[in-house]
Design a protein around this motif. Structure first.
Motif, PDB file in Angstrom:
ATOM      1  N   LEU A  46       0.831  -1.193   0.000  1.00 21.47           N
ATOM      2  CA  LEU A  46       0.000   0.000   0.000  1.00 21.47           C
ATOM      3  C   LEU A  46       0.867   1.245   0.000  1.00 21.47           C
ATOM      4  CD1 LEU A  46      -2.881   1.284   0.315  1.00 21.47           C
ATOM      5  CD2 LEU A  46      -2.484   1.203   2.792  1.00 21.47           C
ATOM      6  N   LEU A  47       0.600   2.149  -0.948  1.00 24.05           N
ATOM      7  CA  LEU A  47       1.325   3.417  -1.030  1.00 24.05           C
ATOM      8  C   LEU A  47       0.477   4.578  -0.532  1.00 24.05           C
ATOM      9  CD1 LEU A  47       2.759   3.153  -4.659  1.00 24.05           C
ATOM     10  CD2 LEU A  47       3.990   2.658  -2.522  1.00 24.05           C
ATOM     11  N   ILE A  48      -0.721   4.687  -1.061  1.00 23.49           N
ATOM     12  CA  ILE A  48      -1.609   5.835  -0.850  1.00 23.49           C
ATOM     13  C   ILE A  48      -3.010   5.316  -0.555  1.00 23.49           C
ATOM     14  CG2 ILE A  48      -2.694   7.866  -1.927  1.00 23.49           C
ATOM     15  CD1 ILE A  48       0.243   8.351  -1.595  1.00 23.49           C
ATOM     16  N   TYR A  49      -3.716   5.932   0.400  1.00 25.35           N
ATOM     17  CA  TYR A  49      -5.113   5.618   0.649  1.00 25.35           C
ATOM     18  C   TYR A  49      -5.887   6.924   0.792  1.00 25.35           C
ATOM     19  CZ  TYR A  49      -3.991   6.635   5.525  1.00 25.35           C
ATOM     20  OH  TYR A  49      -3.578   7.249   6.670  1.00 25.35           O
ATOM     21  N   ASP A  50      -7.207   6.814   0.690  1.00 26.36           N
ATOM     22  CA  ASP A  50      -8.061   8.014   0.723  1.00 26.36           C
ATOM     23  C   ASP A  50      -7.586   9.042  -0.293  1.00 26.36           C
ATOM     24  OD1 ASP A  50      -8.706   8.042   4.342  1.00 26.36           O
ATOM     25  OD2 ASP A  50      -9.450   6.768   2.729  1.00 26.36           O
ATOM     26  N   ALA A  51      -7.121   8.559  -1.431  1.00 27.37           N
ATOM     27  CA  ALA A  51      -6.693   9.337  -2.596  1.00 27.37           C
ATOM     28  C   ALA A  51      -5.378  10.082  -2.414  1.00 27.37           C
ATOM     29  CB  ALA A  51      -7.780  10.313  -3.050  1.00 27.37           C
ATOM     30  N   SER A  52      -5.086  10.549  -1.192  1.00 22.95           N
ATOM     31  CA  SER A  52      -3.919  11.425  -1.054  1.00 22.95           C
ATOM     32  C   SER A  52      -3.098  11.210   0.216  1.00 22.95           C
ATOM     33  CB  SER A  52      -4.366  12.888  -1.101  1.00 22.95           C
ATOM     34  OG  SER A  52      -5.257  13.169  -0.031  1.00 22.95           O
ATOM     35  N   ARG A  54      -0.405   9.234   2.391  1.00 19.85           N
ATOM     36  CA  ARG A  54       0.648   8.236   2.282  1.00 19.85           C
ATOM     37  C   ARG A  54       0.544   7.218   3.404  1.00 19.85           C
ATOM     38  NH1 ARG A  54       3.581  12.520   0.647  1.00 19.85           N
ATOM     39  NH2 ARG A  54       4.198  13.001   2.798  1.00 19.85           N
ATOM     40  N   ALA A  55       0.734   5.955   3.049  1.00 16.71           N
ATOM     41  CA  ALA A  55       0.749   4.903   4.049  1.00 16.71           C
ATOM     42  C   ALA A  55       2.036   4.987   4.870  1.00 16.71           C
ATOM     43  CB  ALA A  55       0.627   3.537   3.378  1.00 16.71           C
ATOM     44  N   ILE A  58       5.997   5.216   3.603  1.00 11.00           N
ATOM     45  CA  ILE A  58       6.100   5.528   2.173  1.00 11.00           C
ATOM     46  C   ILE A  58       6.800   6.871   2.003  1.00 11.00           C
ATOM     47  CG2 ILE A  58       4.815   5.925   0.043  1.00 11.00           C
ATOM     48  CD1 ILE A  58       4.819   2.999   1.155  1.00 11.00           C
ATOM     49  N   PRO A  59       7.816   6.924   1.128  1.00 10.54           N
ATOM     50  CA  PRO A  59       8.581   8.176   0.964  1.00 10.54           C
ATOM     51  C   PRO A  59       7.736   9.315   0.426  1.00 10.54           C
ATOM     52  CG  PRO A  59       9.747   6.298   0.000  1.00 10.54           C
ATOM     53  CD  PRO A  59       8.394   5.812   0.356  1.00 10.54           C
ATOM     54  N   ALA A  60       8.156  10.523   0.749  1.00  8.41           N
ATOM     55  CA  ALA A  60       7.406  11.722   0.370  1.00  8.41           C
ATOM     56  C   ALA A  60       7.394  11.975  -1.135  1.00  8.41           C
ATOM     57  CB  ALA A  60       7.979  12.933   1.096  1.00  8.41           C
TER      58      ALA A  60
ATOM     59  N   ARG B  98      -4.577  -7.737   5.647  1.00  4.67           N
ATOM     60  CA  ARG B  98      -5.298  -7.160   6.761  1.00  4.67           C
ATOM     61  C   ARG B  98      -5.896  -5.821   6.376  1.00  4.67           C
ATOM     62  NH1 ARG B  98      -1.854  -4.724  11.536  1.00  4.67           N
ATOM     63  NH2 ARG B  98      -2.162  -2.913  10.189  1.00  4.67           N
ATOM     64  N   ASP B  99      -7.022  -5.487   6.967  1.00  3.00           N
ATOM     65  CA  ASP B  99      -7.530  -4.127   6.819  1.00  3.00           C
ATOM     66  C   ASP B  99      -6.517  -3.179   7.460  1.00  3.00           C
ATOM     67  OD1 ASP B  99      -9.940  -1.890   7.303  1.00  3.00           O
ATOM     68  OD2 ASP B  99     -10.283  -3.354   5.714  1.00  3.00           O
ATOM     69  N   ARG B 100      -6.366  -1.990   6.890  1.00  4.67           N
ATOM     70  CA  ARG B 100      -5.250  -1.128   7.248  1.00  4.67           C
ATOM     71  C   ARG B 100      -5.188  -0.818   8.743  1.00  4.67           C
ATOM     72  NH1 ARG B 100      -3.546   4.232   7.877  1.00  4.67           N
ATOM     73  NH2 ARG B 100      -5.713   4.896   8.088  1.00  4.67           N
ATOM     74  N   LEU B 101      -6.322  -0.483   9.322  1.00  4.70           N
ATOM     75  CA  LEU B 101      -6.350  -0.144  10.746  1.00  4.70           C
ATOM     76  C   LEU B 101      -6.979  -1.278  11.527  1.00  4.70           C
ATOM     77  CD1 LEU B 101      -7.363   3.617  10.816  1.00  4.70           C
ATOM     78  CD2 LEU B 101      -5.090   2.601  11.065  1.00  4.70           C
ATOM     79  N   THR B 102      -6.596  -1.372  12.776  1.00  2.80           N
ATOM     80  CA  THR B 102      -7.218  -2.333  13.677  1.00  2.80           C
ATOM     81  C   THR B 102      -7.850  -1.570  14.833  1.00  2.80           C
ATOM     82  OG1 THR B 102      -5.268  -2.650  15.060  1.00  2.80           O
ATOM     83  CG2 THR B 102      -5.448  -4.016  13.100  1.00  2.80           C
ATOM     84  N   SER B 103      -8.891  -2.136  15.418  1.00  2.00           N
ATOM     85  CA  SER B 103      -9.552  -1.473  16.531  1.00  2.00           C
ATOM     86  C   SER B 103     -10.335  -2.471  17.352  1.00  2.00           C
ATOM     87  CB  SER B 103     -10.509  -0.392  16.022  1.00  2.00           C
ATOM     88  OG  SER B 103     -11.266   0.144  17.099  1.00  2.00           O
ATOM     89  N   PRO B 104     -10.308  -2.314  18.670  1.00  2.00           N
ATOM     90  CA  PRO B 104     -11.098  -3.192  19.543  1.00  2.00           C
ATOM     91  C   PRO B 104     -12.499  -2.653  19.807  1.00  2.00           C
ATOM     92  CG  PRO B 104      -9.700  -1.834  20.890  1.00  2.00           C
ATOM     93  CD  PRO B 104      -9.423  -1.446  19.444  1.00  2.00           C
TER      94      PRO B 104
END
Lengths: 106, 127
Positions: A46-52, A54-55, A58-60, B98-104
């Motif tokens: 994964l690099l990018i989520y929610d369109a913008s 960074r995970a 991940i480098p800038a 895995r889904d990116r975030l985890t939560s209880p």
């Protein structure tokens, strides 16, 4: 099902180049788009989520933009390790779907 | 270190069955929504199935619905995919992710972003 169309299919570039990859959705998906990089023989990352966003780790030089139906992934200055296939993925409309990928060759 | 390690892949004839496993470590597995994603040889990625944190809610891609069953064992930090009535077109590398975030927290909904991923296990369906 949302169809994601990525372009171009392949890019041949040199280190230091600025590159912009495109992902177009068949219907509006707000900002519900992610980008992944996959190197040969490896799992996607994964690099990018929610369109913008960074995970983690991940480098800038990687940045994402867009909303609605048109999205971009930009690598500001290509490094030798940035080769691979880049996939976009949407989560807005079930089921999650991926684009066919853009291959980046260094 | 967060790690997902798949196993159980192999060669099977059409109509056969396989069970894939994914051993998770380095994070609270019981707080995590989990997914299977597959990739046919030389092709792109396709989401296959998702399971919630306690294993009570599952969803499937239409192409595998009624043939595949996702499940989990939180006591042993393991995710499963039981695949029955396998078809040639099910041939792929199967990734656990895995889904990116985890939560209880009660009522937490998954993001449906996939991170991290295992190394994958190859399933080949051929006569």
């Amino acid at each position: 099902e949302v169809v994601l169309t990525q372009s171009p299919a392949t890019l041949s570039l040199s280190p230091g180049d600025r590159v912009t990859l495109s992902c177009r959705a068949s219907q509006s998906i707000s900002s519900d788009l992610a980008w992944y990089q996959q190197k040969p023989g490896q799992a996607p990352r994964l690099l990018i989520y929610d369109a913008s966003n960074r995970a983690t780790g991940i480098p800038a030089r990687f940045s994402g933009g867009g909303s609605g139906t048109d999205f971009t992934l930009t690598i500001s200055s290509l490094e030798a390790e940035d080769f691979g296939i880049f996939y976009c993925q949407q989560r807005s409309i079930w089921p999650p779907t991926f684009g066919a990928g853009t291959r980046v060759e260094i | 270190e967060v790690q997902l390690v798949e196993s159980g892949g192999g060669s099977v004839q059409p109509g056969g069955s396989l069970r894939l496993s994914c051993a998770a470590s380095g994070f609270r597995f019981s707080d995590s929504w989990m997914h299977w994603v597959r990739q046919a040889p030389g092709k792109g990625l396709m989401w296959v199935s998702r399971i919630d944190r306690d294993g009570t809610a599952t969803t499937y891609a239409d192409s595998v619905k009624g043939r595949f069953t996702i499940s989990r064992d939180n006591a042993n930090n393991t995710l499963y995919l039981q695949m029955n009535s396998l078809r040639v077109e099910d041939t792929a590398v199967y990734y656990c992710t895995r889904d990116r975030l985890t939560s209880p927290f009660l009522g937490y909904l998954p993001e449906n972003w996939f991170d991290p991923w295992g190394q994958g296990t190859l399933v080949t369906v051929s006569s």
